[in-house]
Design a protein around this motif. Structure first.
Motif, PDB file in Angstrom:
ATOM      1  N   ASP A 152       0.885  -1.165   0.000  1.00 49.22           N
ATOM      2  CA  ASP A 152       0.000   0.000   0.000  1.00 49.22           C
ATOM      3  C   ASP A 152       0.926   1.219   0.000  1.00 49.22           C
ATOM      4  O   ASP A 152       1.365   1.691   1.047  1.00 49.22           O
ATOM      5  N   ALA A 153       1.233   1.662  -1.227  1.00 46.95           N
ATOM      6  CA  ALA A 153       2.139   2.800  -1.412  1.00 46.95           C
ATOM      7  C   ALA A 153       1.341   4.065  -1.725  1.00 46.95           C
ATOM      8  O   ALA A 153       1.824   4.970  -2.405  1.00 46.95           O
ATOM      9  N   ALA A 154       0.106   4.116  -1.186  1.00 48.69           N
ATOM     10  CA  ALA A 154      -0.793   5.246  -1.460  1.00 48.69           C
ATOM     11  C   ALA A 154      -0.108   6.584  -1.238  1.00 48.69           C
ATOM     12  O   ALA A 154      -0.332   7.539  -1.974  1.00 48.69           O
ATOM     13  N   GLN A 155       0.745   6.644  -0.198  1.00 49.04           N
ATOM     14  CA  GLN A 155       1.354   7.928   0.183  1.00 49.04           C
ATOM     15  C   GLN A 155       2.787   8.058  -0.321  1.00 49.04           C
ATOM     16  O   GLN A 155       3.485   9.006   0.054  1.00 49.04           O
ATOM     17  N   ALA A 156       3.237   7.126  -1.159  1.00 52.29           N
ATOM     18  CA  ALA A 156       4.678   7.006  -1.399  1.00 52.29           C
ATOM     19  C   ALA A 156       5.158   7.460  -2.780  1.00 52.29           C
ATOM     20  O   ALA A 156       6.264   7.120  -3.189  1.00 52.29           O
ATOM     21  N   SER A 176      -1.999   6.275  -4.659  1.00 49.99           N
ATOM     22  CA  SER A 176      -3.262   7.022  -4.672  1.00 49.99           C
ATOM     23  C   SER A 176      -3.037   8.405  -5.264  1.00 49.99           C
ATOM     24  O   SER A 176      -2.018   9.047  -4.992  1.00 49.99           O
ATOM     25  N   PHE A 177      -4.011   8.843  -6.065  1.00 43.95           N
ATOM     26  CA  PHE A 177      -4.003  10.216  -6.577  1.00 43.95           C
ATOM     27  C   PHE A 177      -5.236  10.972  -6.079  1.00 43.95           C
ATOM     28  O   PHE A 177      -5.811  11.803  -6.769  1.00 43.95           O
ATOM     29  N   HIS A 178      -5.640  10.635  -4.862  1.00 44.04           N
ATOM     30  CA  HIS A 178      -6.687  11.396  -4.174  1.00 44.04           C
ATOM     31  C   HIS A 178      -6.181  12.822  -3.955  1.00 44.04           C
ATOM     32  O   HIS A 178      -4.975  13.050  -3.903  1.00 44.04           O
ATOM     33  N   GLU A 179      -7.072  13.761  -3.817  1.00 38.84           N
ATOM     34  CA  GLU A 179      -6.641  15.163  -3.718  1.00 38.84           C
ATOM     35  C   GLU A 179      -5.772  15.461  -2.495  1.00 38.84           C
ATOM     36  O   GLU A 179      -5.139  16.511  -2.436  1.00 38.84           O
ATOM     37  N   THR A 180      -5.748  14.570  -1.520  1.00 37.86           N
ATOM     38  CA  THR A 180      -4.896  14.785  -0.346  1.00 37.86           C
ATOM     39  C   THR A 180      -3.478  14.259  -0.564  1.00 37.86           C
ATOM     40  O   THR A 180      -2.620  14.437   0.306  1.00 37.86           O
ATOM     41  N   LYS A 181      -3.220  13.594  -1.688  1.00 36.35           N
ATOM     42  CA  LYS A 181      -1.899  13.029  -1.927  1.00 36.35           C
ATOM     43  C   LYS A 181      -1.019  14.028  -2.699  1.00 36.35           C
ATOM     44  O   LYS A 181      -1.502  15.082  -3.105  1.00 36.35           O
ATOM     45  N   ASN A 182       0.247  13.692  -2.910  1.00 37.26           N
ATOM     46  CA  ASN A 182       1.180  14.659  -3.505  1.00 37.26           C
ATOM     47  C   ASN A 182       0.779  15.089  -4.905  1.00 37.26           C
ATOM     48  O   ASN A 182       0.953  16.251  -5.260  1.00 37.26           O
ATOM     49  N   VAL A 183       0.290  14.158  -5.716  1.00 35.83           N
ATOM     50  CA  VAL A 183      -0.276  14.522  -7.023  1.00 35.83           C
ATOM     51  C   VAL A 183      -1.660  13.889  -7.130  1.00 35.83           C
ATOM     52  O   VAL A 183      -1.926  12.837  -6.539  1.00 35.83           O
ATOM     53  N   THR A 184      -2.546  14.562  -7.867  1.00 41.13           N
ATOM     54  CA  THR A 184      -3.921  14.066  -7.971  1.00 41.13           C
ATOM     55  C   THR A 184      -4.365  13.980  -9.427  1.00 41.13           C
ATOM     56  O   THR A 184      -3.881  14.720 -10.282  1.00 41.13           O
ATOM     57  N   SER A 185      -5.276  13.051  -9.678  1.00 37.50           N
ATOM     58  CA  SER A 185      -5.881  12.979 -11.014  1.00 37.50           C
ATOM     59  C   SER A 185      -7.280  13.596 -10.910  1.00 37.50           C
ATOM     60  O   SER A 185      -8.284  12.911 -11.045  1.00 37.50           O
ATOM     61  N   GLY A 186      -7.301  14.878 -10.586  1.00 38.15           N
ATOM     62  CA  GLY A 186      -8.578  15.582 -10.523  1.00 38.15           C
ATOM     63  C   GLY A 186      -9.417  15.205  -9.316  1.00 38.15           C
ATOM     64  O   GLY A 186     -10.639  15.239  -9.372  1.00 38.15           O
ATOM     65  N   GLY A 187      -8.784  14.852  -8.221  1.00 37.39           N
ATOM     66  CA  GLY A 187      -9.523  14.600  -6.981  1.00 37.39           C
ATOM     67  C   GLY A 187      -9.516  13.152  -6.545  1.00 37.39           C
ATOM     68  O   GLY A 187      -9.400  12.859  -5.366  1.00 37.39           O
TER      69      GLY A 187
END
Ligand code: PLP
Length: 378
Positions: A152-156, A176-187
């Motif tokens: 689970d490298a969501a934050q990595a 993960s590219f959720h909006e809280t992560k370093n880069v996002t795919s539109g949320g």
């Protein structure tokens, strides 16, 4: 109010999203999706990556790929997000929680072996705050017992372990590219990283509703049909275009986040010397990605007071995970093996500070001053 997070936005996303909207293909695996996947394959030096609608979905694909069956056991930390566990629970697995290390809040690799039974199928390390787990030890244990490793490298994103990008050691990994992560795919968005060639073809099939559509488009089969279980694990081209705009600016985003992170770290060090707080430790063989800045105070009472002090000063700081083994579903679907020496107490002391790409250094200074104020008036 200084928010806890703002979605990263560089200004380059707009024209790429408009370009995608005006193009001939808006569904998954359009030109921007392929560009993103190529970018990740080059950056990670991995076999194959596939964009997904979320990290949760990438982990669901991983659980299907390693053929999780009812009754299988999966080892993970309890101090994590529900999405580390749910994809495996959905396939009928029992979750086995082990304690974390207090220095990194990552799974304690020395406790994994004692939690293995003949039902164990996989280990799921979580790289908390973008600081890598001890992957050498975890891979050694997995090899010894013939287990899968799903990271689970969501934050990595942009983290390194022994000079290799995090997400390339396990059989499978997920960003993960959720909006809280370093880069996002539109949320919302995610990425499945495949490091074992056994999984490449089946991953494409599972992602395309259980059909061999990808092979059909490459001319490898003359018609496409239903060949396996699957679902719809493709994000739209609009999300991919947004993400591509972020990837083109990845160095800039990372430089800014690291600047804020270092500013917090250096600014708060005197409080560490006064033994009022502790800061995260980054092991020498890890390079972190400034995904998160957290500190730990004495106990939950001090934490509650500090959070309300910061709120009164117009700063939104937050705590983090309530350990999964103490949640209703965690008790139903999992159990904690060994002693909970650190998971509960360390998680109750932890505070995350505002950190986002668009944050002003002046706001970072304001947060630091407010924390000093709190301890000076305590
Ligand atoms: C953010 C996060 C997830 C979930 O990511 P989504 O893209 O929102 O599905 C999973 N695990 C961890 C550790 C996370 O931080």
């Amino acid at each position: 109010m200084i928010p806890f997070n703002m979605p990263p936005y560089t200004g380059e996303e707009d024209h790429l999203v408009l370009d995608a909207m005006r193009g001939p293909k808006l569904c998954g695996d359009g030109p921007y999706a392929l560009k993103c996947q190529k970018w990740f394959e080059d950056q990670l030096g991995c076999l194959k990556t596939l964009l997904t609608p979320s990290c949760t979905h990438a982990l669901e694909m991983a659980a299907i790929l390693i053929d999780i069956q009812p009754g299988d056991e999966v080892i993970m930390p309890s101090y994590t997000f529900v999405s580390t566990a749910n994809p495996f629970v959905l396939r009928g697995a029992k979750v086995v929680f082990v304690d974390i290390r207090p220095d990194t809040m990552n799974i304690d690799e020395t406790l994994i072996e004692a939690a293995i039974t003949d039902k164990t199928k996989a280990i799921v390390p979580v790289h908390y705050a973008g600081v890598s787990c001890d992957m050498d030890t975890i891979i050694r244990i997995a090899d010894k017992y013939k287990l899968f490793v799903v990271e689970d490298a969501a934050q990595a994103f942009y983290s390194y372990y022994k000079n290799e990008p995090v997400g390339t050691r396990g059989h499978l990994a997920a960003f993960s590219f959720h909006e809280t992560k370093n880069v996002t795919s539109g949320g919302e968005g995610g990425l499945l990283i495949i490091n074992d060639k056994r999984f490449v073809q089946r991953a494409e099939i599972i992602r395309e509703k259980g059909t061999n559509r990808s092979q059909f488009f490459r001319g490898m089969v003359d018609k496409y049909t239903w060949v396996d279980v699957g679902s719809s694990y493709l994000p739209s081209e609009i999300q991919a275009a947004y993400l591509y705009g972020q990837l083109l600016n990845a160095e800039k985003i990372q430089a800014k986040r690291l600047e804020i992170w270092r500013n917090y770290y250096n600014g708060l060090l005197p409080l560490v010397q006064r033994e009022l707080i502790t800061l995260s430790a980054v092991p020498g063989d890890c390079s972190q990605n400034a995904h998160m800045f957290y500190l730990k105070v004495r106990d939950i009472e001090v934490r509650t007071q500090l959070l309300s002090h910061l709120k009164a000063a117009g700063i939104l700081a937050v705590f983090h995970y309530v350990p999964l083994h103490s949640a209703i579903a965690g008790m139903q679907f999992g159990s904690f093996i060994g002693d909970d020496n650190f998971t509960t107490v360390e998680s109750s002391r932890l505070i995350r500070l505002p950190l986002y790409y668009g944050m002003d250094i002046a706001d970072c200074e304001k947060v630091i001053r407010a924390i000093f104020d709190f301890f000076d008036t305590l």
